[in-house]
Design an enzyme around this catalytic site. Structure first.
Site, short mmCIF file in Angstrom:
data_model
loop_
_atom_site.label_atom_id
_atom_site.label_comp_id
_atom_site.label_asym_id
_atom_site.label_seq_id
_atom_site.Cartn_x
_atom_site.Cartn_y
_atom_site.Cartn_z
N CYS A 48 0.84 -1.19 0.00
CA CYS A 48 0.00 0.00 0.00
C CYS A 48 0.88 1.25 0.00
O CYS A 48 1.79 1.37 0.82
CB CYS A 48 -0.90 -0.02 1.23
SG CYS A 48 -1.90 1.47 1.41
N CYS A 51 0.36 3.06 3.55
CA CYS A 51 0.81 2.56 4.86
C CYS A 51 1.85 1.46 4.78
O CYS A 51 2.37 1.04 5.81
CB CYS A 51 -0.40 2.07 5.67
SG CYS A 51 -1.07 0.51 5.08
N CYS A 97 -7.49 -0.63 1.32
CA CYS A 97 -6.49 -1.24 2.20
C CYS A 97 -7.13 -1.57 3.55
O CYS A 97 -7.79 -0.74 4.16
CB CYS A 97 -5.33 -0.27 2.38
SG CYS A 97 -4.10 -0.84 3.57
N CYS A 100 -5.14 0.94 6.34
CA CYS A 100 -5.29 2.41 6.41
C CYS A 100 -6.54 2.90 5.71
O CYS A 100 -6.78 4.11 5.66
CB CYS A 100 -4.06 3.10 5.83
SG CYS A 100 -3.95 3.05 4.02
N CYS A 120 -8.79 -4.78 -9.82
CA CYS A 120 -8.36 -3.74 -10.75
C CYS A 120 -7.89 -2.55 -9.91
O CYS A 120 -8.71 -1.86 -9.30
CB CYS A 120 -9.56 -3.38 -11.63
SG CYS A 120 -9.19 -2.21 -12.93
FE FE Z 1 -2.78 1.08 3.51
#
Ligand code: FE
Length: 133
Positions: A48, A51, A97, A100, A120
């Site tokens: 991510c 984070c 995510c 976060c 996607c």
């Molecule tokens: Fe994240």
């Protein structure tokens, strides 16, 4: 997964590039075929951009020809969370995510086996960590 990351809007604005902020925090979408990981084929992990949580592995990436990085499975079920999205007159499933809450993209049921899923994902929501050789 490590504990949840919670930041104020001002903190996210400072931590992210304008493009990352627009996509991760405001659920934007990068133009197709514009992202830096669309054609990435190296081995490694996609984490991510907000984070650092590991989200997708290169061995589940496939060429969907959609213009966005596409994966058939996240690294772990809790890595990404899904929620119904009816914006823009479409019925889609938004993915973000799990750590976060940053917006990643959408998941569709037209992916390859073994899951039949297509995650996607915006390149701007990801940071690629190549496998060290
Ligand atoms: Fe994240």
């Amino acid at each position: 997964m490590a504990e949840k990351i919670v930041k104020t809007d001002a903190e996210w604005r400072r931590a992210l590039t304008p493009e990352q902020y627009q996509i991760l925090r405001l659920k934007g979408t990068e133009p197709p075929f514009s992202g830096e990981y669309c054609d990435e084929k190296s081995s490694g992990d996609y984490v991510c951009a907000g984070c650092g949580e590991a989200l997708f592995a290169s061995d589940t990436k496939f060429d969907s020809r959609s213009g966005w990085p596409s994966f058939w499975r996240p690294v772990a079920a809790e890595s990404v969370a899904e929620v119904a999205d009816t914006s823009h007159g479409m019925r889609r499933v938004e993915v973000h995510c799990g750590r976060c809450d940053g917006h990643l993209g959408h998941v569709f049921e037209d992916g390859p086996e073994p899951t039949g899923l297509r995650y996607c994902i915006n390149s701007a929501s990801l940071d690629f960590k190549p496998t060290e050789k």
